[in-house]
Design an enzyme around this catalytic site. Sequence first.
Site, short mmCIF file in Angstrom:
data_model
loop_
_atom_site.label_atom_id
_atom_site.label_comp_id
_atom_site.label_asym_id
_atom_site.label_seq_id
_atom_site.Cartn_x
_atom_site.Cartn_y
_atom_site.Cartn_z
CG ASP A 199 -3.22 -2.60 0.25
OD1 ASP A 199 -3.06 -1.77 1.15
OD2 ASP A 199 -2.28 -3.13 -0.39
CD GLU A 241 -3.79 2.41 0.49
OE1 GLU A 241 -2.94 2.94 1.23
OE2 GLU A 241 -3.56 1.38 -0.15
C1 GLC Z 1 -1.14 0.09 1.67
C2 GLC Z 1 -1.20 -0.19 3.15
C3 GLC Z 1 0.19 -0.26 3.69
C4 GLC Z 1 0.95 -1.34 2.97
C5 GLC Z 1 0.92 -1.12 1.46
C6 GLC Z 1 1.41 -2.32 0.70
O1 GLC Z 1 -0.65 1.35 1.39
O2 GLC Z 1 -1.97 0.78 3.79
O3 GLC Z 1 0.18 -0.50 5.07
O4 GLC Z 1 2.27 -1.37 3.41
O5 GLC Z 1 -0.40 -0.88 1.00
O6 GLC Z 1 0.45 -3.34 0.72
#
Ligand code: GLC
Length: 563
Positions: A199, A241
């Site tokens: 993440d 991500e």
């Molecule tokens: C990422 C996740 C999101 C979350 C953020 C903070 O972007 O996909 O849902 O709020 O990280 O952890």
Amino acid sequence: MPLWFKDAIFYEVYIRAFADGNGDGHGDFRGLTAKLDYFKELGVDCLWLQPMYASPLKDDGYDISDYYRIHPDYGTLDDFKTFLAEAHARGLRVIADLVLNHTSDQHPWFQAARASRASPYRDYYVWSDTDQKYKDARIIFLDIEKSNWAWDELAGQYYWHRFYACQPDLNYDHPAVRREMLNVIRFWLDLGLDGFRADAAPYLFEREGTNCENLPETHAYLKEIRRFMDDHYPGRILLAEANQWPLDVRPYFGDGDPSTGSGQAEFHMAFHFPVMPRIFMALAQADRTKIVETLRATGRLSIPENCQWGPFLRNHDELTLEMVTPEEREFMWRTYAPEPRMRLNLGIRRRLAPLLDGDRRKLELAFAILLSLPGSPILYYGDEIGMGDNIWLDDRDGLRTPMQWDAGPNAGFSGRDVPSERLYAPLIDDERYGYRRVNVAIERADPNSLWHTVRRMIAVRKQNRAFGRGRHEFLPLKNRAVLAIVHTYNGETFLTLNNLSPSPQRLSPTLRQWKGARVRGLLTGREFPPVTGKPYALTLQPYEYFWLKLDRPTSTGPGAASS
Ligand code: GLC
């Protein structure tokens, strides 16, 4: 190192939303375990679990208060182990979210850190006497947060947070933090997890005078994680991500192939953030240009052989419009978010089906594109049945409502006798997308449903490795309303054609290089006339798509005729 992920179909699961095994109104591991055959039926190979850890749930579990415990709503560690064993017994793999960048403010580390400057945990976080540092870092949750700094009364200092203020960023300059995270990784991999979706990967380090994203220090630490995994857990994967421009996404793959010992590897996979919004633009403009430009840009920055893109259409967040031009963003908002309530931060809080007007042709086409783009596709739960959303729920909650299994009480998500008020979120119950009309049971029973169509596309894709592993080139058609991709692998050739427009499109490519080839529709079994070298006349109906196999008689031999 096995490259299983290069042929895999991924499916994102929000555990709370999927199936409630104990009747408390919240989805859990018991419920999910009971649904494992569903994934097999659909053709899914790997589940991605959203955060399952202890958390006060201010950001749906992306605010972790204990990395080593399962959230009690989801069950126990034993429930998780049973789930994983049952998934593995079916040949399914499972990866889970790994939230590196921040913890919850309820995490004992943060509680200790704020209580005393002398605490060994103080330096686990990023503190400052002023809120004027790192001014060049953008604010991500724009609708709520006005600064990346928050004042902490007890600590007497500001702390740094890239997301909600209840999610203080960890300080990766501190070696102990870097070690802690490797321990977390080891713990879950020892239990048998097949990898992680990392993440918020770009934000680990902060440096003055930069935008604090994609810093060399961040890449260096991510490479350290990868090395650790390759050394001790070969075959497990890391999915990034990193919502960034193409040039900035590419470095997340690193340069190395651990099997040859050259260079330094980083992620096995990264979401294809750049192309995602451009698929929606292309559909709205009946023009493939944006998809082609983006894939060309990312293709030029070609990724190592042992890496893979992860294309997706939707996920649990708003459809992000951070990495588009201001004009493109305006266009997307005008087209796909006409109501102000549909907008959130720099994005759109809607699901796939409502975005595409519930138009079956557009939905199928979107899946056909997703499943034929370079990479291993990632589906979001519920999109395969065309579930709707509820823009009136808070934040992104409207995209995270209970899975619609059947038309019975609680949509089959929870026990029949469970009062519906107990469900963690209201069911989608409107006329168009409500669970009485849109659910797994109805679609499974109807061979012509969206669910079956998606299932068949997945099955065909899996029989033909060119989709995951092949070379992909665009056919330079004059007609920009059609996206045409040639996929080649091991002497096999496939041509996928997508009509992005609401009107029929006539094509007449020469296909000269495939002269003499037999042409067969993979999804329909339909035989097309062979390629003669003269213009090859084809008509695609509005939003129609073809997946064609081109069998060259000379290279494939007579045996191929029956394949
Ligand atoms: C990422 C996740 C999101 C979350 C953020 C903070 O972007 O996909 O849902 O709020 O990280 O952890």
